[in-house]
Design a protein around this motif. Structure first.
Motif, mmCIF file in Angstrom:
data_model
loop_
_atom_site.group_PDB
_atom_site.id
_atom_site.type_symbol
_atom_site.label_atom_id
_atom_site.label_comp_id
_atom_site.label_asym_id
_atom_site.label_seq_id
_atom_site.Cartn_x
_atom_site.Cartn_y
_atom_site.Cartn_z
ATOM 1 N N LYS A 1 0.869 -1.179 0.000
ATOM 2 C CA LYS A 1 0.000 0.000 0.000
ATOM 3 C C LYS A 1 0.902 1.224 0.000
ATOM 4 O O LYS A 1 2.033 1.189 0.486
ATOM 5 C CB LYS A 1 -0.970 0.006 1.187
ATOM 6 N N PHE A 2 0.399 2.285 -0.584
ATOM 7 C CA PHE A 2 1.162 3.514 -0.730
ATOM 8 C C PHE A 2 0.566 4.572 0.185
ATOM 9 O O PHE A 2 -0.595 4.944 0.029
ATOM 10 C CB PHE A 2 1.142 3.976 -2.189
ATOM 11 N N SER B 1 10.799 3.172 1.279
ATOM 12 C CA SER B 1 10.481 1.936 1.982
ATOM 13 C C SER B 1 11.627 1.630 2.934
ATOM 14 O O SER B 1 12.796 1.664 2.528
ATOM 15 C CB SER B 1 10.294 0.791 0.988
ATOM 16 N N ALA B 2 11.299 1.351 4.177
ATOM 17 C CA ALA B 2 12.294 1.047 5.210
ATOM 18 C C ALA B 2 13.347 2.145 5.309
ATOM 19 O O ALA B 2 14.525 1.883 5.493
ATOM 20 C CB ALA B 2 12.941 -0.308 4.947
ATOM 21 N N GLY B 3 12.918 3.395 5.134
ATOM 22 C CA GLY B 3 13.816 4.535 5.276
ATOM 23 C C GLY B 3 14.713 4.804 4.092
ATOM 24 O O GLY B 3 15.576 5.670 4.154
ATOM 25 N N ARG C 1 13.738 -4.936 -0.929
ATOM 26 C CA ARG C 1 13.120 -5.415 0.306
ATOM 27 C C ARG C 1 14.095 -5.381 1.473
ATOM 28 O O ARG C 1 15.272 -5.645 1.322
ATOM 29 C CB ARG C 1 12.616 -6.838 0.124
ATOM 30 N N SER C 2 13.555 -5.071 2.616
ATOM 31 C CA SER C 2 14.332 -5.091 3.849
ATOM 32 C C SER C 2 13.896 -6.292 4.672
ATOM 33 O O SER C 2 12.707 -6.458 4.939
ATOM 34 C CB SER C 2 14.089 -3.808 4.637
ATOM 35 N N PRO C 3 14.846 -7.135 5.108
ATOM 36 C CA PRO C 3 14.454 -8.301 5.903
ATOM 37 C C PRO C 3 13.775 -7.913 7.215
ATOM 38 O O PRO C 3 12.980 -8.666 7.755
ATOM 39 C CB PRO C 3 15.774 -9.028 6.168
ATOM 40 N N LEU C 4 14.059 -6.715 7.717
ATOM 41 C CA LEU C 4 13.445 -6.262 8.969
ATOM 42 C C LEU C 4 11.959 -5.960 8.808
ATOM 43 O O LEU C 4 11.201 -6.024 9.763
ATOM 44 C CB LEU C 4 14.159 -5.011 9.486
ATOM 45 N N CYS C 5 11.552 -5.600 7.575
ATOM 46 C CA CYS C 5 10.168 -5.186 7.343
ATOM 47 C C CYS C 5 9.302 -6.304 6.787
ATOM 48 O O CYS C 5 8.106 -6.113 6.595
ATOM 49 C CB CYS C 5 10.140 -4.001 6.383
ATOM 50 N N PRO D 1 5.581 -12.274 6.832
ATOM 51 C CA PRO D 1 4.894 -13.206 5.932
ATOM 52 C C PRO D 1 3.391 -12.957 5.907
ATOM 53 O O PRO D 1 2.747 -12.889 6.944
ATOM 54 C CB PRO D 1 5.224 -14.579 6.531
ATOM 55 N N GLY D 2 2.859 -12.761 4.713
ATOM 56 C CA GLY D 2 1.428 -12.519 4.553
ATOM 57 C C GLY D 2 1.003 -11.110 4.928
ATOM 58 O O GLY D 2 -0.165 -10.777 4.877
ATOM 59 N N GLY D 3 1.952 -10.247 5.277
ATOM 60 C CA GLY D 3 1.636 -8.877 5.689
ATOM 61 C C GLY D 3 1.646 -7.916 4.519
ATOM 62 O O GLY D 3 1.969 -8.269 3.386
ATOM 63 N N VAL D 4 1.288 -6.673 4.801
ATOM 64 C CA VAL D 4 1.256 -5.629 3.788
ATOM 65 C C VAL D 4 2.439 -4.697 4.018
ATOM 66 O O VAL D 4 2.665 -4.236 5.130
ATOM 67 C CB VAL D 4 -0.063 -4.827 3.870
ATOM 68 N N THR D 5 3.188 -4.440 2.964
ATOM 69 C CA THR D 5 4.303 -3.499 3.026
ATOM 70 C C THR D 5 3.773 -2.108 2.721
ATOM 71 O O THR D 5 3.053 -1.912 1.748
ATOM 72 C CB THR D 5 5.382 -3.871 1.985
ATOM 73 N N THR D 6 4.136 -1.135 3.554
ATOM 74 C CA THR D 6 3.736 0.250 3.329
ATOM 75 C C THR D 6 4.912 1.015 2.746
ATOM 76 O O THR D 6 6.000 1.010 3.308
ATOM 77 C CB THR D 6 3.287 0.925 4.635
ATOM 78 N N MET D 7 4.677 1.660 1.604
ATOM 79 C CA MET D 7 5.677 2.535 0.993
ATOM 80 C C MET D 7 5.151 3.951 1.054
ATOM 81 O O MET D 7 3.998 4.209 0.723
ATOM 82 C CB MET D 7 5.946 2.131 -0.456
ATOM 83 N N HIS D 8 5.994 4.857 1.496
ATOM 84 C CA HIS D 8 5.601 6.262 1.592
ATOM 85 C C HIS D 8 5.842 6.946 0.252
ATOM 86 O O HIS D 8 6.853 6.709 -0.409
ATOM 87 C CB HIS D 8 6.377 6.952 2.702
#
Length: 117
Positions: free
Chosen positions: A11-12, A60-62, A75-79, A82-89
């Motif tokens: 999601k953005f 993403s991830a700073g 991708r950042s391994p910290l963020c 599994p099955g989650g939503v990644t947020t990008m600003h």
């Protein structure tokens, strides 16, 4: 499972706190394609929207993501959840012609020449 490509939910987050998405993208999707998607889905009621992908920065991830990279490369391994939503600003920074012109004028005014005889 060799032919199955990993999908990521993204999601953005816009600067006003509203979101575009979430939407599923293949891990091989380029950042430039994500930016095109943001442009296409930009809310029509928002007047300060980007005009081109050059006006859009995704964070993403700073980290500011580069157009030629893929989602899997960024991708950042910290963020990763599994099955989650990644947020990008999403940051909109249209190129400022006025700013460039002022800088150019400022450089012209500050030129000086010296002659030593």
């Amino acid at each position: 499972m060799a032919g199955v490509q990993e999908q990521l939910e993204i999601k953005f987050r816009l600067t006003d706190g509203s979101d575009i998405g979430p939407r599923s993208f293949p891990a091989a999707t380029s950042v430039a394609t994500l930016k095109e998607n943001v442009l296409a889905q930009w809310p029509k009621e928002k007047n300060d929207g980007p005009r081109t992908i050059k006006d859009v920065k995704l964070i993403s991830a700073g980290r500011v993501l580069e157009n030629n990279r893929t989602i899997s490369e960024c991708r950042s391994p910290l963020c990763d959840i599994p099955g989650g939503v990644t947020t990008m600003h999403v940051v909109v920074q249209p190129p400022s012609l006025e700013k460039e012109k002022k800088t150019e004028d400022h450089l012209k005014q500050n030129k000086c020449g010296c002659v030593i005889l």
